[in-house]
Design an enzyme around this catalytic site. Structure first.
Site, PDB file in Angstrom:
ATOM      1  N   HIS A  89       0.823  -1.207   0.000  1.00 38.33           N
ATOM      2  CA  HIS A  89       0.000   0.000   0.000  1.00 38.33           C
ATOM      3  C   HIS A  89       0.861   1.263   0.000  1.00 38.33           C
ATOM      4  CE1 HIS A  89      -4.130  -1.562   1.319  1.00 38.33           C
ATOM      5  NE2 HIS A  89      -3.407  -2.617   0.977  1.00 38.33           N
ATOM      6  N   GLU A  91       0.381   4.009   1.699  1.00 37.90           N
ATOM      7  CA  GLU A  91       0.618   4.505   3.053  1.00 37.90           C
ATOM      8  C   GLU A  91       1.674   3.676   3.774  1.00 37.90           C
ATOM      9  OE1 GLU A  91      -3.493   2.425   3.172  1.00 37.90           O
ATOM     10  OE2 GLU A  91      -2.163   3.341   1.696  1.00 37.90           O
TER      11      GLU A  91
END
Length: 118
Positions: A89, A91
């Site tokens: 991901h 993030e």
């Protein structure tokens, strides 16, 4: 006496800080190696960008964009089955590039879009 406005409210042509950081996250997403969705993340602390990240395969692994295909391309989003997806991901990538102390009290901005190859 009139209420004081924030500097951003005084200039209607100036984007807000939230819009600014989301726009940066969207630009970061253009580096994504995923063929289905592009996401970019920006970690901000005390109005300073600490780190950025985008979604894609781990460093050193072959990317879907390099292969030219994605095993999940025709599967519905949020199907719950991600066994064939090896992407990290956005993030997560931003967080592993920042120190814990930098991230304490920070805000993460995430922006994404459906991949468009044209």
């Amino acid at each position: 006496m009139a209420d004081k406005k924030s500097p951003d409210e005084n200039n209607v042509n100036r984007m807000s800080k939230t819009e600014y950081y989301l726009a940066i996250a969207l630009v970061v997403s253009k580096r994504s190696t995923c063929l289905k969705r592009r996401y970019g993340a920006v970690i901000v602390n005390n109005d300073e960008i600490i780190s950025t990240g985008y979604n894609g395969n781990p460093r050193g692994d072959e990317n879907c964009c390099d292969r030219g295909n994605c095993k999940r391309m025709d599967l519905p989003s949020n199907s719950g089955n991600y066994n064939d997806c090896f992407s990290v991901h956005a993030e997560q990538n931003a967080m592993i590039s920042a120190s814990r102390n930098e991230m304490l009290g920070s805000t993460i901005y995430l922006a994404g879009e459906k991949y468009d190859d044209g």
